[in-house]
Design an enzyme around this catalytic site. Structure first.
Site, PDB file in Angstrom:
ATOM      1  N   HIS A  71      45.676  33.721  39.839  1.00 49.86           N
ATOM      2  CA  HIS A  71      46.768  34.022  38.895  1.00 49.86           C
ATOM      3  C   HIS A  71      46.996  35.503  38.647  1.00 49.86           C
ATOM      4  O   HIS A  71      47.924  35.876  37.942  1.00 49.86           O
ATOM      5  CB  HIS A  71      46.594  33.244  37.576  1.00 49.86           C
ATOM      6  CG  HIS A  71      45.480  33.673  36.679  1.00 49.86           C
ATOM      7  ND1 HIS A  71      45.718  34.390  35.533  1.00 49.86           N
ATOM      8  CD2 HIS A  71      44.147  33.464  36.723  1.00 49.86           C
ATOM      9  CE1 HIS A  71      44.555  34.588  34.903  1.00 49.86           C
ATOM     10  NE2 HIS A  71      43.594  34.035  35.608  1.00 49.86           N
ATOM     11  N   SER A  74      40.799  35.721  41.947  1.00 51.64           N
ATOM     12  CA  SER A  74      41.503  34.783  41.073  1.00 51.64           C
ATOM     13  C   SER A  74      42.978  34.732  41.477  1.00 51.64           C
ATOM     14  O   SER A  74      43.605  35.787  41.641  1.00 51.64           O
ATOM     15  CB  SER A  74      41.378  35.257  39.623  1.00 51.64           C
ATOM     16  OG  SER A  74      42.094  34.408  38.776  1.00 51.64           O
ATOM     17  N   CYS A 116      40.250  41.289  18.845  1.00 47.63           N
ATOM     18  CA  CYS A 116      40.409  41.043  17.424  1.00 47.63           C
ATOM     19  C   CYS A 116      39.656  39.758  17.089  1.00 47.63           C
ATOM     20  O   CYS A 116      39.961  38.697  17.627  1.00 47.63           O
ATOM     21  CB  CYS A 116      41.895  40.878  17.116  1.00 47.63           C
ATOM     22  SG  CYS A 116      42.225  40.712  15.383  1.00 47.63           S
ATOM     23  N   GLN A 153      41.223  42.318  40.221  1.00 44.41           N
ATOM     24  CA  GLN A 153      42.350  43.234  39.959  1.00 44.41           C
ATOM     25  C   GLN A 153      42.598  44.154  41.150  1.00 44.41           C
ATOM     26  O   GLN A 153      43.398  45.085  41.048  1.00 44.41           O
ATOM     27  CB  GLN A 153      42.086  44.062  38.695  1.00 44.41           C
ATOM     28  CG  GLN A 153      41.828  43.244  37.436  1.00 44.41           C
ATOM     29  CD  GLN A 153      43.092  42.639  36.823  1.00 44.41           C
ATOM     30  OE1 GLN A 153      44.220  42.909  37.261  1.00 44.41           O
ATOM     31  NE2 GLN A 153      42.937  41.796  35.811  1.00 44.41           N
ATOM     32  N   THR A 186      35.992  33.421  36.922  1.00 49.56           N
ATOM     33  CA  THR A 186      34.885  33.222  35.981  1.00 49.56           C
ATOM     34  C   THR A 186      33.809  32.372  36.642  1.00 49.56           C
ATOM     35  O   THR A 186      32.616  32.694  36.599  1.00 49.56           O
ATOM     36  CB  THR A 186      35.395  32.569  34.679  1.00 49.56           C
ATOM     37  OG1 THR A 186      36.348  33.450  34.085  1.00 49.56           O
ATOM     38  CG2 THR A 186      34.273  32.306  33.698  1.00 49.56           C
ATOM     39  N   THR A 191      36.252  17.673  43.932  1.00 50.42           N
ATOM     40  CA  THR A 191      37.482  17.508  44.699  1.00 50.42           C
ATOM     41  C   THR A 191      38.323  18.772  44.636  1.00 50.42           C
ATOM     42  O   THR A 191      38.526  19.335  43.556  1.00 50.42           O
ATOM     43  CB  THR A 191      38.305  16.316  44.122  1.00 50.42           C
ATOM     44  OG1 THR A 191      37.470  15.166  44.186  1.00 50.42           O
ATOM     45  CG2 THR A 191      39.586  16.084  44.897  1.00 50.42           C
TER      46      THR A 191
HETATM   47  N1  PMP Z   1      37.533  39.363  36.290  1.00 49.84           N
HETATM   48  C1  PMP Z   1      38.556  40.167  35.948  1.00 49.84           C
HETATM   49  C2  PMP Z   1      38.477  41.620  36.277  1.00 49.84           C
HETATM   50  C3  PMP Z   1      39.669  39.632  35.291  1.00 49.84           C
HETATM   51  O1  PMP Z   1      40.671  40.437  34.946  1.00 49.84           O
HETATM   52  C4  PMP Z   1      39.699  38.250  35.004  1.00 49.84           C
HETATM   53  C5  PMP Z   1      40.873  37.626  34.283  1.00 49.84           C
HETATM   54  N2  PMP Z   1      41.115  38.137  33.020  1.00 49.84           N
HETATM   55  C6  PMP Z   1      38.607  37.457  35.382  1.00 49.84           C
HETATM   56  C7  PMP Z   1      37.547  38.050  36.029  1.00 49.84           C
HETATM   57  C8  PMP Z   1      38.565  35.980  35.105  1.00 49.84           C
HETATM   58  O2  PMP Z   1      39.344  35.313  36.030  1.00 49.84           O
HETATM   59  P1  PMP Z   1      39.761  33.775  35.832  1.00 49.84           P
HETATM   60  O3  PMP Z   1      40.866  33.791  34.838  1.00 49.84           O
HETATM   61  O4  PMP Z   1      40.222  33.340  37.186  1.00 49.84           O
HETATM   62  O5  PMP Z   1      38.570  33.041  35.392  1.00 49.84           O
END
Ligand code: PMP
Length: 364
Positions: A187, A185, A310, A165, A69, A223
């Site tokens: 995660h 990202s 939703c 993705q 983000t 940091t």
């Molecule tokens: N772009 C895409 C295509 C995502 O799937 C996501 C996560 N849902 C994000 C951006 C946002 O990533 P982050 O959670 O690291 O802010």
């Protein structure tokens, strides 16, 4: 729990927990010149190399951020002087980045960008900043990034791609794609939440988003999240090592989608006419609001995601499916099923069992 929501967030890999935990117990600030600081710096730079290998760039092109983000906002808000073109199917962090002037690029029924429409928009909007995701989070559709980027450059545009993705799911080379900026990202590939990266073209500094200290080549103040970054590095390393395992998920997805089709003739699957990543299924089940289906599956301890949002108790249709020409009523039933590194074949049968139980219950 049967976890089929990897595109929302991936279960963290045990190796990542171990390294992040170890690093979190150290107390150096990566900017300090004493031994503890140098130890922290070593973790950050080691991770930078792994992330660079993951996307085929040089380590110095990697800027760590708090997640995709932030990376997306940095680029899109940073070039406020340029017209902004974004695909209709972008993630909210691009589509709703706060630029009211953003112009939407349509997609075709397949989910692929309408290249002719893009070219017209590039002619009308000189030197545009264009942001088009590499892989859609809802449908898994893979855009022809290299071709799109060449078109944008033909019209003197800047090209940014959200590759959240895509990274770790198939081999990719930032250098060969010739894109200007790429967001990642941690995660989504088994790393920690709250850490990501912005990859920049060689020799280019991104617009400044966070102001303050001189961290990250003076491009991103604050940091460094050393434990998070170290975990990101480990997740990137493992994603490269196990990329074939990810591609093998395609066989499981085929089994899953066959089962979904057999469960009811009201099931429709999307994105099949385009290249797709191996782990994602986007579908609708005519007549059943996605929120209701989701809650029923949750009661059975199954986690999936709704494509639709939703808000205040009302289900809004999935913007991604709407943009692919899916009628509004049907788009309200959008569901996303996504797998990843820890999905086992036996879980597909278990999932389909639960799916059929819920479907029968809701049809009563
Ligand atoms: N772009 C895409 C295509 C995502 O799937 C996501 C996560 N849902 C994000 C951006 C946002 O990533 P982050 O959670 O690291 O802010």
């Amino acid at each position: 729990m049967l976890y089929f929501d990897y595109n929302a967030t991936c279960p963290i890999r045990p190796e990542v927990v171990k390294i992040s935990h170890e690093v979190m117990s150290c107390h150096g600030n990566a900017s300090s010149i004493h031994g503890a600081g140098r130890a922290a710096r070593k973790h950050v730079e080691g991770a930078r190399e792994h992330v660079a290998t993951l996307v085929g760039c040089a380590p110095k092109q990697v800027i760590f951020t708090s997640g995709a983000t932030e990376s997306n906002n940095t680029v899109l808000r940073g070039y406020a002087d340029r017209p902004l073109l974004v695909a209709a199917t972008e993630h909210p962090s691009v589509y709703f980045c706060g630029r009211e002037d953003a112009i939407t690029i349509p997609v075709k029924q397949s989910g692929l960008i309408d290249l002719k429409a893009l070219e017209e928009l590039l002619k009308e909007n000189k030197k545009a900043l264009v942001s088009i995701m590499m892989v859609n989070n809802e449908t898994g559709v893979i855009q022809p990034t290299e071709e799109i980027c060449a078109l944008v450059h033909k019209y003197d545009g800047i090209f940014h791609t959200d590759a959240v993705q895509a990274a770790g799911r198939f081999p990719l080379s930032f250098k060969d794609l010739d894109v200007d900026f790429m967001s990642l990202s941690a995660h989504k590939l088994g790393g920690p939440q709250g850490v990501g990266a912005l990859i920049t073209r060689q020799g280019v500094n991104p617009p400044k988003f966070m102001h303050g200290g001189g961290q990250e080549r003076r491009c991103r103040a604050g940091t460094e999240n050393v434990a998070g970054i170290a975990g990101f590095g480990e997740a990137a390393r493992l994603a490269v090592e196990q990329m074939d395992d990810f591609q093998a998920l395609e066989t499981l997805r085929e089994k899953l989608e066959n089962g979904l089709r057999q469960s009811s003739n009201r099931v429709r699957i999307y994105g099949e006419d385009a290249p797709r990543v191996a782990n994602t299924t986007s579908c609708t089940v005519e007549g059943i609001d996605s929120a209701v289906f989701l809650m029923n599956l949750d009661l059975e301890n199954v986690a999936i995601s709704s494509g639709a949002a939703c808000s205040s108790g009302a289900v809004k249709p999935s913007r991604v499916l709407l943009s692919m020409g899916v009628p509004e009523e049907l788009a309200k039933t959008g569901l996303r099923i996504s797998m990843g590194w820890n999905t086992k074949e036996a879980e597909i049968d278990q999932f389909l069992d639960k799916w059929n139980t819920c479907l029968k219950r809701m049809d009563k």
